[in-house]
Design a protein around this motif. Structure first.
Motif, PDB file in Angstrom:
ATOM      1  N   PHE A 182       0.834  -1.196   0.000  1.00 32.43           N
ATOM      2  CA  PHE A 182       0.000   0.000   0.000  1.00 32.43           C
ATOM      3  C   PHE A 182       0.874   1.253   0.000  1.00 32.43           C
ATOM      4  CE2 PHE A 182      -3.141   2.972   1.886  1.00 32.43           C
ATOM      5  CZ  PHE A 182      -4.158   2.794   0.969  1.00 32.43           C
ATOM      6  N   ALA A 183       1.942   1.242   0.787  1.00 34.72           N
ATOM      7  CA  ALA A 183       2.880   2.380   0.805  1.00 34.72           C
ATOM      8  C   ALA A 183       3.530   2.562  -0.563  1.00 34.72           C
ATOM      9  CB  ALA A 183       3.936   2.171   1.887  1.00 34.72           C
ATOM     10  N   ALA A 184       3.888   1.470  -1.222  1.00 33.00           N
ATOM     11  CA  ALA A 184       4.488   1.556  -2.560  1.00 33.00           C
ATOM     12  C   ALA A 184       3.488   2.113  -3.563  1.00 33.00           C
ATOM     13  CB  ALA A 184       4.993   0.184  -3.001  1.00 33.00           C
ATOM     14  N   GLY A 185       2.228   1.711  -3.475  1.00 32.99           N
ATOM     15  CA  GLY A 185       1.195   2.242  -4.360  1.00 32.99           C
ATOM     16  C   GLY A 185       0.978   3.729  -4.132  1.00 32.99           C
ATOM     17  N   ILE A 186       0.944   4.144  -2.874  1.00 36.02           N
ATOM     18  CA  ILE A 186       0.816   5.572  -2.536  1.00 36.02           C
ATOM     19  C   ILE A 186       2.007   6.332  -3.121  1.00 36.02           C
ATOM     20  CG2 ILE A 186       0.884   7.244  -0.634  1.00 36.02           C
ATOM     21  CD1 ILE A 186      -1.763   5.899  -0.520  1.00 36.02           C
ATOM     22  N   ALA A 187       3.201   5.790  -2.979  1.00 40.03           N
ATOM     23  CA  ALA A 187       4.402   6.460  -3.498  1.00 40.03           C
ATOM     24  C   ALA A 187       4.328   6.596  -5.017  1.00 40.03           C
ATOM     25  CB  ALA A 187       5.657   5.689  -3.089  1.00 40.03           C
ATOM     26  N   MET A 188       3.884   5.550  -5.706  1.00 44.60           N
ATOM     27  CA  MET A 188       3.769   5.614  -7.165  1.00 44.60           C
ATOM     28  C   MET A 188       2.811   6.724  -7.584  1.00 44.60           C
ATOM     29  SD  MET A 188       2.341   2.669  -9.702  1.00 44.60           S
ATOM     30  CE  MET A 188       1.425   3.199 -11.136  1.00 44.60           C
ATOM     31  N   LEU A 189       1.655   6.796  -6.940  1.00 48.30           N
ATOM     32  CA  LEU A 189       0.676   7.816  -7.297  1.00 48.30           C
ATOM     33  C   LEU A 189       1.160   9.214  -6.916  1.00 48.30           C
ATOM     34  CD1 LEU A 189      -2.721   6.091  -6.420  1.00 48.30           C
ATOM     35  CD2 LEU A 189      -1.356   5.950  -8.512  1.00 48.30           C
ATOM     36  N   THR A 190       1.861   9.322  -5.809  1.00 47.59           N
ATOM     37  CA  THR A 190       2.385  10.620  -5.384  1.00 47.59           C
ATOM     38  C   THR A 190       3.396  11.160  -6.387  1.00 47.59           C
ATOM     39  OG1 THR A 190       1.982  10.081  -3.063  1.00 47.59           O
ATOM     40  CG2 THR A 190       3.559  11.842  -3.503  1.00 47.59           C
ATOM     41  N   ILE A 191       4.206  10.298  -6.967  1.00 48.54           N
ATOM     42  CA  ILE A 191       5.165  10.734  -7.996  1.00 48.54           C
ATOM     43  C   ILE A 191       4.412  11.354  -9.179  1.00 48.54           C
ATOM     44  CG2 ILE A 191       6.789   9.881  -9.741  1.00 48.54           C
ATOM     45  CD1 ILE A 191       7.767   7.895  -7.524  1.00 48.54           C
ATOM     46  N   VAL A 192       3.327  10.716  -9.587  1.00 44.79           N
ATOM     47  CA  VAL A 192       2.527  11.261 -10.696  1.00 44.79           C
ATOM     48  C   VAL A 192       1.896  12.589 -10.279  1.00 44.79           C
ATOM     49  CG1 VAL A 192       0.544  10.876 -12.212  1.00 44.79           C
ATOM     50  CG2 VAL A 192       2.102   8.986 -11.694  1.00 44.79           C
ATOM     51  N   LEU A 193       1.332  12.646  -9.079  1.00 42.64           N
ATOM     52  CA  LEU A 193       0.722  13.887  -8.602  1.00 42.64           C
ATOM     53  C   LEU A 193       1.745  15.017  -8.542  1.00 42.64           C
ATOM     54  CD1 LEU A 193      -1.479  12.419  -5.748  1.00 42.64           C
ATOM     55  CD2 LEU A 193      -2.324  13.451  -7.876  1.00 42.64           C
ATOM     56  N   ASP A 194       2.942  14.700  -8.064  1.00 39.57           N
ATOM     57  CA  ASP A 194       3.996  15.716  -7.967  1.00 39.57           C
ATOM     58  C   ASP A 194       4.490  16.178  -9.332  1.00 39.57           C
ATOM     59  OD1 ASP A 194       3.882  15.619  -5.195  1.00 39.57           O
ATOM     60  OD2 ASP A 194       5.650  14.333  -4.989  1.00 39.57           O
ATOM     61  N   SER A 195       4.361  15.325 -10.340  1.00 39.65           N
ATOM     62  CA  SER A 195       4.865  15.663 -11.677  1.00 39.65           C
ATOM     63  C   SER A 195       4.036  16.761 -12.338  1.00 39.65           C
ATOM     64  CB  SER A 195       4.872  14.429 -12.586  1.00 39.65           C
ATOM     65  OG  SER A 195       3.556  14.138 -13.055  1.00 39.65           O
ATOM     66  N   GLY A 196       2.754  16.833 -11.982  1.00 42.91           N
ATOM     67  CA  GLY A 196       1.877  17.814 -12.604  1.00 42.91           C
ATOM     68  C   GLY A 196       1.527  17.482 -14.051  1.00 42.91           C
ATOM     69  N   SER A 197       1.907  16.315 -14.518  1.00 42.94           N
ATOM     70  CA  SER A 197       1.651  15.905 -15.902  1.00 42.94           C
ATOM     71  C   SER A 197       0.285  15.225 -15.976  1.00 42.94           C
ATOM     72  CB  SER A 197       2.754  14.952 -16.371  1.00 42.94           C
ATOM     73  OG  SER A 197       2.478  14.515 -17.682  1.00 42.94           O
ATOM     74  N   PHE A 198      -0.756  16.040 -16.215  1.00 42.51           N
ATOM     75  CA  PHE A 198      -2.121  15.538 -16.180  1.00 42.51           C
ATOM     76  C   PHE A 198      -2.790  15.521 -17.552  1.00 42.51           C
ATOM     77  CE2 PHE A 198      -2.249  17.503 -11.673  1.00 42.51           C
ATOM     78  CZ  PHE A 198      -1.395  16.517 -11.200  1.00 42.51           C
ATOM     79  N   ASP A 199      -2.021  15.711 -18.611  1.00 43.86           N
ATOM     80  CA  ASP A 199      -2.553  15.667 -19.971  1.00 43.86           C
ATOM     81  C   ASP A 199      -2.599  14.212 -20.433  1.00 43.86           C
ATOM     82  OD1 ASP A 199      -3.147  15.812 -22.658  1.00 43.86           O
ATOM     83  OD2 ASP A 199      -1.368  16.967 -23.198  1.00 43.86           O
ATOM     84  N   PRO A 200      -3.799  13.648 -20.645  1.00 46.48           N
ATOM     85  CA  PRO A 200      -3.874  12.242 -21.050  1.00 46.48           C
ATOM     86  C   PRO A 200      -3.153  11.964 -22.362  1.00 46.48           C
ATOM     87  CG  PRO A 200      -6.080  13.204 -20.885  1.00 46.48           C
ATOM     88  CD  PRO A 200      -5.114  14.262 -20.510  1.00 46.48           C
ATOM     89  N   SER A 201      -3.106  12.948 -23.263  1.00 47.91           N
ATOM     90  CA  SER A 201      -2.426  12.743 -24.552  1.00 47.91           C
ATOM     91  C   SER A 201      -0.957  12.395 -24.359  1.00 47.91           C
ATOM     92  CB  SER A 201      -2.548  13.994 -25.424  1.00 47.91           C
ATOM     93  OG  SER A 201      -3.890  14.226 -25.752  1.00 47.91           O
ATOM     94  N   ALA A 202      -0.295  13.096 -23.457  1.00 49.49           N
ATOM     95  CA  ALA A 202       1.126  12.836 -23.208  1.00 49.49           C
ATOM     96  C   ALA A 202       1.339  11.413 -22.689  1.00 49.49           C
ATOM     97  CB  ALA A 202       1.681  13.860 -22.223  1.00 49.49           C
ATOM     98  N   TRP A 203       0.447  10.949 -21.838  1.00 45.96           N
ATOM     99  CA  TRP A 203       0.562   9.584 -21.314  1.00 45.96           C
ATOM    100  C   TRP A 203       0.327   8.555 -22.424  1.00 45.96           C
ATOM    101  CZ3 TRP A 203       2.311   8.201 -16.601  1.00 45.96           C
ATOM    102  CH2 TRP A 203       2.413   9.208 -15.639  1.00 45.96           C
ATOM    103  N   ARG A 204      -0.618   8.838 -23.328  1.00 46.00           N
ATOM    104  CA  ARG A 204      -0.868   7.912 -24.430  1.00 46.00           C
ATOM    105  C   ARG A 204       0.331   7.839 -25.358  1.00 46.00           C
ATOM    106  NH1 ARG A 204      -5.461  10.568 -24.820  1.00 46.00           N
ATOM    107  NH2 ARG A 204      -7.134   9.627 -23.664  1.00 46.00           N
ATOM    108  N   VAL A 205       0.904   8.986 -25.681  1.00 41.67           N
ATOM    109  CA  VAL A 205       2.083   9.013 -26.563  1.00 41.67           C
ATOM    110  C   VAL A 205       3.203   8.188 -25.933  1.00 41.67           C
ATOM    111  CG1 VAL A 205       3.899  10.503 -27.476  1.00 41.67           C
ATOM    112  CG2 VAL A 205       1.509  11.182 -27.695  1.00 41.67           C
ATOM    113  N   GLU A 206       3.436   8.389 -24.643  1.00 39.60           N
ATOM    114  CA  GLU A 206       4.488   7.637 -23.941  1.00 39.60           C
ATOM    115  C   GLU A 206       4.239   6.134 -24.000  1.00 39.60           C
ATOM    116  OE1 GLU A 206       5.750   7.040 -19.326  1.00 39.60           O
ATOM    117  OE2 GLU A 206       5.546   9.118 -19.998  1.00 39.60           O
ATOM    118  N   ALA A 207       2.967   5.726 -23.957  1.00 31.52           N
ATOM    119  CA  ALA A 207       2.611   4.303 -23.970  1.00 31.52           C
ATOM    120  C   ALA A 207       2.428   3.750 -25.381  1.00 31.52           C
ATOM    121  CB  ALA A 207       1.328   4.091 -23.168  1.00 31.52           C
TER     122      ALA A 207
END
Length: 153
Positions: free
Chosen positions: A118-143
């Motif tokens: 659970f701590a690892a999952g929280i850490a993973m999500l916190t990294i995304v939250l801290d990144s400020g990268s909330f544009d779904p297009s950018a995530w799709r391009v990366e994937a």
């Protein structure tokens, strides 16, 4: 709310969960859901079926046409598992509804594993939250996924 063998972890899980509740990027976008009817291990786990004990979704972007969400859950599958993911709306020709563009799972065999996963999952999500990268297009391009078509007015 948790199976009896994990009940002692509840305070620690709630403490960890509060880090998402108060995160500046998540505070007004988060919801938690509990499913006490799934406290007991299913007698016969079905492949690909997950029975959620509890989960959260943080909607970072939703235009009504496209979205980006973070998810975290604890669920029964073939075993108890903590799962975290970054999800975007699907724009494949065969609509899957969403894609997990980043995901991790942590199997749970005891209380320590539950808290650690659970701590690892929280850490993973916190990294995304801290990144400020909330544009779904950018995530799709990366994937390597097809991007959302322009919305028709």
């Amino acid at each position: 709310m948790l199976p009896s063998e994990y009940a002692a972890t509840l305070d620690e899980l709630q403490r960890l969960g509060r880090t998402l509740d108060v995160h500046r990027a998540a505070a007004t976008r988060i919801g938690w859901w509990w499913y006490p009817e799934h406290r007991q291990r299913p007698p016969v786990p079905a492949d690909g079926v997950h029975l959620l004990l509890f989960d959260t979704t943080i909607t970072l972007f939703n235009s009504g046409h496209d979205w980006l969400e973070l998810t975290l859950d604890v669920a029964w599958g073939s075993r108890l598992t903590v799962n975290a993911a970054v999800e975007v709306g699907c724009w494949c020709s065969q609509d899957h509804n969403m894609h997990q563009v980043r995901s991790e799972s942590w199997p749970v065999t005891g209380s320590h594993d539950l808290v650690r996963g659970f701590a690892a999952g929280i850490a993973m999500l916190t990294i995304v939250l801290d990144s400020g990268s909330f544009d779904p297009s950018a995530w799709r391009v990366e994937a390597g996924l097809p991007d959302a078509p322009p919305r028709r007015q």
